[in-house]
Write a protein that holds these residues in place. Structure first.
Motif, PDB file in Angstrom:
ATOM      1  N   THR A 152      37.260  39.396  33.609  1.00  0.00           N
ATOM      2  CA  THR A 152      37.129  40.762  34.450  1.00  0.00           C
ATOM      3  C   THR A 152      37.688  41.859  33.579  1.00  0.00           C
ATOM      4  O   THR A 152      37.809  42.921  33.837  1.00  0.00           O
ATOM      5  CB  THR A 152      37.912  40.341  35.734  1.00  0.00           C
ATOM      6  OG1 THR A 152      39.392  40.178  35.448  1.00  0.00           O
ATOM      7  CG2 THR A 152      37.252  39.459  36.488  1.00  0.00           C
ATOM      8  N   SER A 171      43.773  48.210  37.623  1.00  0.00           N
ATOM      9  CA  SER A 171      42.384  47.162  38.151  1.00  0.00           C
ATOM     10  C   SER A 171      41.616  48.372  39.197  1.00  0.00           C
ATOM     11  O   SER A 171      42.269  49.080  39.766  1.00  0.00           O
ATOM     12  CB  SER A 171      42.931  45.998  38.788  1.00  0.00           C
ATOM     13  OG  SER A 171      43.465  45.018  37.937  1.00  0.00           O
ATOM     14  N   LYS A 185      35.913  43.533  40.941  1.00  0.00           N
ATOM     15  CA  LYS A 185      37.422  44.084  40.542  1.00  0.00           C
ATOM     16  C   LYS A 185      37.311  43.659  39.195  1.00  0.00           C
ATOM     17  O   LYS A 185      37.382  42.715  38.646  1.00  0.00           O
ATOM     18  CB  LYS A 185      38.323  43.419  41.512  1.00  0.00           C
ATOM     19  CG  LYS A 185      39.575  44.069  40.951  1.00  0.00           C
ATOM     20  CD  LYS A 185      40.699  43.415  42.003  1.00  0.00           C
ATOM     21  CE  LYS A 185      42.053  44.278  42.048  1.00  0.00           C
ATOM     22  NZ  LYS A 185      43.234  43.598  42.746  1.00  0.00           N
ATOM     23  N   HIS A 187      39.849  44.666  35.330  1.00  0.00           N
ATOM     24  CA  HIS A 187      41.029  45.024  34.773  1.00  0.00           C
ATOM     25  C   HIS A 187      40.874  45.744  33.439  1.00  0.00           C
ATOM     26  O   HIS A 187      40.346  45.308  32.600  1.00  0.00           O
ATOM     27  CB  HIS A 187      41.765  43.700  34.439  1.00  0.00           C
ATOM     28  CG  HIS A 187      43.196  43.879  33.689  1.00  0.00           C
ATOM     29  ND1 HIS A 187      43.432  43.715  32.632  1.00  0.00           N
ATOM     30  CD2 HIS A 187      44.434  44.448  34.506  1.00  0.00           C
ATOM     31  CE1 HIS A 187      44.706  43.733  32.235  1.00  0.00           C
ATOM     32  NE2 HIS A 187      45.174  44.489  33.295  1.00  0.00           N
TER      33      HIS A 187
END
Length: 414
Positions: A152, A171, A185, A187
């Motif tokens: 992510t 995030s 989502k 990061h």
């Protein structure tokens, strides 16, 4: 012994008190040549640097050549192509190709608690060449993607981070529209800034497995392949050869491949850069003309000042050609000294701008935050040789004035 060169040296290197009106003329001519050459060096260095920087930024976001689905439109909602190991191996061994990497894109809306912004998620894998983004990294670090695990982590631009109030370690949610709205989502591991706002404000670099899932693609499907070439000067030829080489090939779904160079994908930018060549040619011609006329004026005054000497030389049996050589040698010394100072001034200004970025630019207009400099030895040599040759050729005509001087009248000339 070269008599003409000997006399020219005696005249040029004589003490100032023996030259009458020559010193101010010499200084004006040398200053004209020096300033002219210095401006030409700066002009060429700036234009070459500007074209190189803009070109590298465009290539950094899209590589030299892209291979996509032939049915793709101009949006970032792309139709996938299936990439086999056979195709990858073929491309890697293709003459002129040095690197091959896959990518997949998906438009979305990046949202924070207070703001939102449309972005394009560009997914890349572990084989992606991060050199361009590493050179433009401002904070944090480049994300590392493991081929066995979906990540992510993302890399966003400083433009997006500042607009949305984000920083490294934060995030954020991004919403992708398809049959259903899919939130994801991410990061932030790092921020980059290229100054190329048109691209900085939309591209978010992520794991290609994320974009594949969002697009509901198989593991071998991508938006396209990005290829790097070993020599930019051969880009057009390599792209053409590659186009015809894979034009008849199809992937497992029957899709055809479409090969385009970065010039074909961004015609307006590269046409704009080509126009800069015309600008620099006009500048060089104008500066050479001004410097040449300055030297012509200087030579004419030196000839008039030495009319008595010319008459004596003719009376002693010297021919017009020999006497013309004397004054052309003098002109050569003047031009040479002016060019030395011109090189010193021009190179010094280039170095100052290159290291200290004294002259700033607006990135939103010029895509750069400072005037770029790229001065090569070849361009420096060509400028010096061209300036010397053009100046000497322009002086051949005025030197014919010597043939109009009559010994009987000129010997009495004071």
């Amino acid at each position: 012994m070269n008599l003409e060169l000997f006399i020219a040296k005696r005249i040029y290197f004589s003490k100032e008190g023996e030259r009458k009106a020559t010193p101010p003329v010499v200084r004006i001519a040398m200053v004209g040549i020096a300033l002219g050459l210095a401006v030409m060096i700066l002009s060429v260095a700036i234009v070459i640097g500007f074209k190189k920087e803009i070109r590298n930024k465009v290539i950094g976001f899209g590589s030299h050549i892209q291979i996509t689905n032939f049915d793709n439109n101009t949006s970032y909602e792309s139709t996938p192509v299936a990439v086999s190991d056979t195709l990858l191996n073929h491309l890697k061994s293709f003459p002129g190709i040095t690197h091959v990497e896959a990518f997949a894109t998906k438009p979305g809306i990046l949202k924070t608690d207070t703001d939102f912004q449309g972005i394009v998620l560009k997914g890349v894998d572990e084989n992606y060449d991060w050199t361009f983004f590493r050179n433009n990294l401002k904070e944090g670090e480049i994300p590392v993607f493991d081929k066995d695990k979906t990540s992510t982590d993302v890399l966003i631009s400083c433009y997006l981070a500042n607009m949305l109030g984000l920083k490294v370690g934060d995030s954020f949610l991004t919403y992708f529209v398809g049959e259903n709205i899919r939130p994801r989502k991410f990061h932030i591991t790092g921020t980059y800034e290229t100054g190329f706002v048109d691209y900085d404000k939309i591209f978010v670099m992520a794991d290609i497995r994320q974009t594949r899932r969002l697009n509901d693609w198989d593991a071998d499907e991508v938006s396209g392949l990005e290829l790097q070439v070993d020599n930019y000067d051969h880009l057009d030829q390599i792209a053409e050869d590659l186009y015809f080489d894979i034009a008849e090939k199809q992937d497992r779904n029957g899709n055809s491949y479409y090969t385009r160079s970065v010039k074909e994908m961004n015609p307006m930018i590269f046409d704009w850069l080509d126009v800069q060549d015309i600008n620099v040619v006009v500048i060089l011609v104008l500066i050479l003309a001004v410097a040449g006329f300055t030297m012509i004026s200087g030579l004419l005054i030196i000839i008039l000042e030495r009319t008595n000497m010319i008459g004596i030389l003719k009376a002693l049996g010297e021919c017009n050609t020999s006497i013309r050589k004397i004054f052309l040698y003098i002109s050569f010394f003047l031009i040479g000294k002016g060019m030395i100072w011109g090189n010193v001034i021009g190179i010094a200004l280039c170095l100052i701008q290159s290291f200290f970025h004294v002259v700033k630019l607006d990135p939103s207009i010029y895509y750069l935050d400072a005037v770029p400099i790229d001065l090569t030895v070849l361009s420096l040599v060509l400028l010096n040789v061209g300036t010397l040759a053009a100046s000497m050729l322009m002086l051949l005509g005025p030197s014919y004035l010597i043939t109009r001087i009559e010994p009987a009248k000129s010997i009495r000339f004071e």
